[in-house]
Design a protein around this motif. Sequence first.
Motif, PDB file in Angstrom:
ATOM      1  N   ASP A 234      15.904   8.713  20.994  1.00 38.03           N
ATOM      2  CA  ASP A 234      15.046   9.884  21.158  1.00 38.03           C
ATOM      3  C   ASP A 234      14.176   9.701  22.392  1.00 38.03           C
ATOM      4  N   PRO A 235      14.476  10.403  23.488  1.00 31.27           N
ATOM      5  CA  PRO A 235      13.669  10.240  24.704  1.00 31.27           C
ATOM      6  C   PRO A 235      12.226  10.696  24.527  1.00 31.27           C
ATOM      7  N   TYR A 236      11.993  11.515  23.477  1.00 33.15           N
ATOM      8  CA  TYR A 236      10.618  11.923  23.194  1.00 33.15           C
ATOM      9  C   TYR A 236       9.843  10.848  22.431  1.00 33.15           C
ATOM     10  N   GLY A 237      10.571   9.880  21.877  1.00 32.15           N
ATOM     11  CA  GLY A 237       9.928   8.779  21.163  1.00 32.15           C
ATOM     12  C   GLY A 237       9.349   9.153  19.823  1.00 32.15           C
ATOM     13  N   LYS A 238       9.838  10.247  19.197  1.00 35.19           N
ATOM     14  CA  LYS A 238       9.267  10.721  17.937  1.00 35.19           C
ATOM     15  C   LYS A 238      10.212  10.606  16.742  1.00 35.19           C
ATOM     16  N   GLN A 239      11.512  10.522  16.984  1.00 35.35           N
ATOM     17  CA  GLN A 239      12.530  10.483  15.920  1.00 35.35           C
ATOM     18  C   GLN A 239      12.392  11.672  14.967  1.00 35.35           C
ATOM     19  N   THR A 240      12.071  12.829  15.530  1.00 34.22           N
ATOM     20  CA  THR A 240      11.854  14.029  14.735  1.00 34.22           C
ATOM     21  C   THR A 240      13.103  14.457  13.977  1.00 34.22           C
ATOM     22  N   ASP A 241      14.284  14.240  14.553  1.00 37.51           N
ATOM     23  CA  ASP A 241      15.530  14.682  13.926  1.00 37.51           C
ATOM     24  C   ASP A 241      16.199  13.543  13.164  1.00 37.51           C
ATOM     25  N   GLY A 242      15.386  12.774  12.452  1.00 34.77           N
ATOM     26  CA  GLY A 242      15.917  11.664  11.666  1.00 34.77           C
ATOM     27  C   GLY A 242      14.857  11.106  10.749  1.00 34.77           C
TER      28      GLY A 242
ATOM     29  N   GLY B 146      10.175   6.730  11.784  1.00 34.93           N
ATOM     30  CA  GLY B 146       8.769   7.087  11.928  1.00 34.93           C
ATOM     31  C   GLY B 146       8.199   6.789  13.294  1.00 34.93           C
ATOM     32  N   ALA B 147       9.078   6.569  14.284  1.00 36.32           N
ATOM     33  CA  ALA B 147       8.668   6.385  15.673  1.00 36.32           C
ATOM     34  C   ALA B 147       7.840   5.133  15.917  1.00 36.32           C
ATOM     35  N   THR B 148       7.981   4.132  15.059  1.00 42.18           N
ATOM     36  CA  THR B 148       7.400   2.815  15.291  1.00 42.18           C
ATOM     37  C   THR B 148       8.445   1.763  14.919  1.00 42.18           C
ATOM     38  N   SER B 149       8.252   0.540  15.388  1.00 39.84           N
ATOM     39  CA  SER B 149       9.203  -0.508  15.032  1.00 39.84           C
ATOM     40  C   SER B 149       9.198  -0.775  13.535  1.00 39.84           C
ATOM     41  N   SER B 150       8.073  -0.519  12.863  1.00 42.16           N
ATOM     42  CA  SER B 150       7.947  -0.773  11.425  1.00 42.16           C
ATOM     43  C   SER B 150       8.670   0.264  10.582  1.00 42.16           C
ATOM     44  N   THR B 151       9.010   1.402  11.179  1.00 44.12           N
ATOM     45  CA  THR B 151       9.596   2.499  10.412  1.00 44.12           C
ATOM     46  C   THR B 151      10.921   2.975  10.997  1.00 44.12           C
ATOM     47  N   SER B 152      11.539   2.145  11.824  1.00 45.70           N
ATOM     48  CA  SER B 152      12.827   2.472  12.431  1.00 45.70           C
ATOM     49  C   SER B 152      13.843   1.429  11.997  1.00 45.70           C
TER      50      SER B 152
ATOM     51  N   VAL C 129      16.558  -0.514  14.372  1.00 46.28           N
ATOM     52  CA  VAL C 129      17.070   0.577  15.201  1.00 46.28           C
ATOM     53  C   VAL C 129      16.097   0.858  16.338  1.00 46.28           C
ATOM     54  N   SER C 130      16.607   0.807  17.560  1.00 42.14           N
ATOM     55  CA  SER C 130      15.776   1.128  18.713  1.00 42.14           C
ATOM     56  C   SER C 130      15.377   2.600  18.665  1.00 42.14           C
ATOM     57  N   ILE C 131      14.210   2.908  19.184  1.00 40.56           N
ATOM     58  CA  ILE C 131      13.721   4.283  19.151  1.00 40.56           C
ATOM     59  C   ILE C 131      14.274   5.097  20.315  1.00 40.56           C
ATOM     60  N   ASP C 132      14.228   4.524  21.517  1.00 35.93           N
ATOM     61  CA  ASP C 132      14.555   5.306  22.705  1.00 35.93           C
ATOM     62  C   ASP C 132      15.886   4.936  23.351  1.00 35.93           C
ATOM     63  N   SER C 133      16.635   4.034  22.740  1.00 39.39           N
ATOM     64  CA  SER C 133      17.946   3.678  23.290  1.00 39.39           C
ATOM     65  C   SER C 133      18.965   3.590  22.160  1.00 39.39           C
ATOM     66  N   ALA C 134      20.238   3.714  22.499  1.00 38.84           N
ATOM     67  CA  ALA C 134      21.318   3.697  21.512  1.00 38.84           C
ATOM     68  C   ALA C 134      21.679   2.257  21.171  1.00 38.84           C
ATOM     69  N   PHE C 135      20.817   1.615  20.385  1.00 38.82           N
ATOM     70  CA  PHE C 135      20.973   0.179  20.141  1.00 38.82           C
ATOM     71  C   PHE C 135      20.456  -0.174  18.754  1.00 38.82           C
ATOM     72  N   VAL C 136      21.259  -0.918  18.008  1.00 41.08           N
ATOM     73  CA  VAL C 136      20.838  -1.477  16.721  1.00 41.08           C
ATOM     74  C   VAL C 136      20.876  -2.991  16.846  1.00 41.08           C
ATOM     75  N   ASP C 137      19.746  -3.638  16.592  1.00 37.74           N
ATOM     76  CA  ASP C 137      19.641  -5.089  16.725  1.00 37.74           C
ATOM     77  C   ASP C 137      19.876  -5.732  15.362  1.00 37.74           C
ATOM     78  N   TRP C 138      20.903  -6.579  15.298  1.00 36.40           N
ATOM     79  CA  TRP C 138      21.266  -7.278  14.062  1.00 36.40           C
ATOM     80  C   TRP C 138      20.892  -8.758  14.127  1.00 36.40           C
ATOM     81  N   SER C 139      20.037  -9.151  15.077  1.00 36.31           N
ATOM     82  CA  SER C 139      19.822 -10.568  15.349  1.00 36.31           C
ATOM     83  C   SER C 139      18.836 -11.258  14.415  1.00 36.31           C
ATOM     84  N   GLY C 140      18.138 -10.503  13.573  1.00 38.73           N
ATOM     85  CA  GLY C 140      17.130 -11.154  12.737  1.00 38.73           C
ATOM     86  C   GLY C 140      16.933 -10.450  11.419  1.00 38.73           C
ATOM     87  N   ASN C 141      15.934 -10.884  10.695  1.00 36.88           N
ATOM     88  CA  ASN C 141      15.600 -10.344   9.376  1.00 36.88           C
ATOM     89  C   ASN C 141      14.311  -9.534   9.461  1.00 36.88           C
TER      90      ASN C 141
END
Length: 395
Positions: free
Chosen positions: A52-60, A63-69, A91-103
Amino acid sequence: MAFLPQLRIPATYMRGGTSKGVFFRLQDLPEAAQVPGPARDALLLRVIGSPDPYGKQTDGMGGATSSTSKCVIIAPASVPDHDVDYLYGQVSIDSAFVDWSGNCGNLSTAVGPFAIANGFVPAARIPRDGTVAVRVWQANIGKTIIVHVPVRDGQVQETGDFELDGVTFPAAEIVLEFIDPSDDEGDGGSMFPTGNLVDDLQVPGVGTLKATMITAGIPTVFVDAAAIGYDGTELQPAINEDKAALARLEAIRVAGALRMGLIRAPEEAATRQHTPKVAFVAPARDYVASSGRHVAAADIDLNVRAMSMGKLHHAMMGTASVAIATAAAVPGTLVNRAAGGGLREAVRFGHPSGTLRVGAAVASVDGQWVVTKAVMSRSARVLMDGAVRVPGDTL
């Protein structure tokens, strides 16, 4: 042009600790997303509303923070003597990326209640009233977490009077045990991958900083707050609204990742946004938390602030709390020094939302420090369950 109907996928929206995310049973995902790969990542990105280039995740659901994505996938245990496999995607907010590297240590709290409610724990082990020890295999990092879930009338108890700073309302207390939480990833083969309790870390554009680098809970780079111009009482605006500060802290993260052997070249850091974490520590000092509550220096052992996905976290990540507890228990680390030094089995630290008490059991074995267990209390609650919808052309 024909438009496909939306997919309807059973899901549960849960809070765990100071985070929240969308929980799935593996069997409920579309077949293409039941295995790792681009289809799974595309699905979770669309569920959360990223990129989301707007950084809001409105269409999902994010919650537009690392704690809620965040997303979680739960499956029957693949390891003996465990109840479930728990796979976590940041899940990254502004890029098409899911990080599976940690817990996610916070969402680990919710895995226990979810497992009980969804039939992963045999009914014979669930008392009418009492506690169920749900044994969780954390599949991202290959570690065991024991989630002690309170039960009342044979059902998960969610309401209670346990208060967790960073969460507005009280709930039932859930105790987490992170078993053997040291991650051997990297070059060192121990929870101090460089072999040192404190290193001189050369950070391009910043200088040389003293750093404690540890892989307990989650790979974390600790630096002294004073060395980077802070006193450890900062709240989110002081960091997150300062682009130069964010750039410096990211430079520290990249330098730490290289030194810990987590990446081989600086550009690889972009594909590993979730780890390592960067945290800065300082001796206990009075401050006013984000809620407006006064935190007295006399009530804490030290102050800690931590970065998550490029921003200062509003409270403290659960996995970083494990790193704090472990480093604090080892005499000579920067965390231990900030807490006053000496041997200690637990610390209470101040974070932007308040305080948290965490404990760790460590020992020196053949000249190397090892951690056998870290313990903390959190809470969890189902926010909504049913089904999440995504456009049919997502996969």
